[in-house]
Design a protein around this motif. Structure first.
Motif, PDB file in Angstrom:
ATOM      1  N   THR A   6      38.815  38.982  38.918  1.00  0.00           N
ATOM      2  CA  THR A   6      39.386  38.913  37.569  1.00  0.00           C
ATOM      3  C   THR A   6      38.810  37.730  36.786  1.00  0.00           C
ATOM      4  O   THR A   6      38.553  37.840  35.587  1.00  0.00           O
ATOM      5  N   THR A   7      38.606  36.626  37.457  1.00  0.00           N
ATOM      6  CA  THR A   7      38.022  35.448  36.809  1.00  0.00           C
ATOM      7  C   THR A   7      36.590  35.740  36.386  1.00  0.00           C
ATOM      8  O   THR A   7      36.173  35.385  35.278  1.00  0.00           O
ATOM      9  N   ARG A   8      35.852  36.385  37.253  1.00  0.00           N
ATOM     10  CA  ARG A   8      34.464  36.720  36.952  1.00  0.00           C
ATOM     11  C   ARG A   8      34.378  37.700  35.784  1.00  0.00           C
ATOM     12  O   ARG A   8      33.532  37.553  34.904  1.00  0.00           O
ATOM     13  N   ALA A   9      35.273  38.686  35.771  1.00  0.00           N
ATOM     14  CA  ALA A   9      35.276  39.674  34.692  1.00  0.00           C
ATOM     15  C   ALA A   9      35.619  39.012  33.353  1.00  0.00           C
ATOM     16  O   ALA A   9      34.996  39.298  32.325  1.00  0.00           O
ATOM     17  N   GLN A  10      36.599  38.123  33.366  1.00  0.00           N
ATOM     18  CA  GLN A  10      36.979  37.407  32.148  1.00  0.00           C
ATOM     19  C   GLN A  10      35.822  36.541  31.649  1.00  0.00           C
ATOM     20  O   GLN A  10      35.532  36.500  30.458  1.00  0.00           O
ATOM     21  N   ALA A  11      35.151  35.873  32.563  1.00  0.00           N
ATOM     22  CA  ALA A  11      34.020  35.022  32.199  1.00  0.00           C
ATOM     23  C   ALA A  11      32.878  35.860  31.613  1.00  0.00           C
ATOM     24  O   ALA A  11      32.230  35.436  30.649  1.00  0.00           O
ATOM     25  N   ALA A  12      32.658  37.032  32.166  1.00  0.00           N
ATOM     26  CA  ALA A  12      31.617  37.910  31.633  1.00  0.00           C
ATOM     27  C   ALA A  12      31.951  38.336  30.211  1.00  0.00           C
ATOM     28  O   ALA A  12      31.088  38.326  29.325  1.00  0.00           O
ATOM     29  N   GLY A  13      33.209  38.684  29.973  1.00  0.00           N
ATOM     30  CA  GLY A  13      33.633  39.048  28.624  1.00  0.00           C
ATOM     31  C   GLY A  13      33.511  37.884  27.666  1.00  0.00           C
ATOM     32  O   GLY A  13      33.090  38.050  26.505  1.00  0.00           O
ATOM     33  N   ASP A  14      33.885  36.703  28.134  1.00  0.00           N
ATOM     34  CA  ASP A  14      33.770  35.505  27.293  1.00  0.00           C
ATOM     35  C   ASP A  14      32.310  35.196  26.978  1.00  0.00           C
ATOM     36  O   ASP A  14      31.994  34.742  25.872  1.00  0.00           O
ATOM     37  N   ALA A  15      31.422  35.429  27.934  1.00  0.00           N
ATOM     38  CA  ALA A  15      29.991  35.184  27.706  1.00  0.00           C
ATOM     39  C   ALA A  15      29.459  36.113  26.621  1.00  0.00           C
ATOM     40  O   ALA A  15      28.663  35.692  25.772  1.00  0.00           O
TER      41      ALA A  15
END
Length: 71
Positions: free
Chosen positions: A39-48
């Motif tokens: 979930t953290t990785r997915a959120q970071a990808a969206g933020d990127a």
């Protein structure tokens, strides 16, 4: 007077674009971190992705102000 205003806006947009670039790169690194939660990785990808959009927006605005300051 407009030249000074445009120059100041150019500097402001350039700084904001640089900040968005730094944030994008940090989020990309989190998204690639295999030790982070999915979930953290997915959120970071969206933020990127969002940061990339912001980066491009600020860069375009900076270019417009730079050209306006020349005239």
């Amino acid at each position: 007077m407009d030249t000074i205003k445009n120059a100041a806006n150019y500097v402001s947009e350039s700084i904001q674009g640089t900040g968005a670039t730094a944030s994008k790169e940090a989020n990309k690194n989190v998204a690639k971190d295999s030790d982070a939660k999915v979930t953290t990785r997915a959120q970071a990808a969206g933020d990127a992705i969002s940061d990339k959009f912001d980066e491009q927006t600020h860069d375009r605005k900076a270019d417009v102000y730079k050209e306006a300051a020349k005239h």
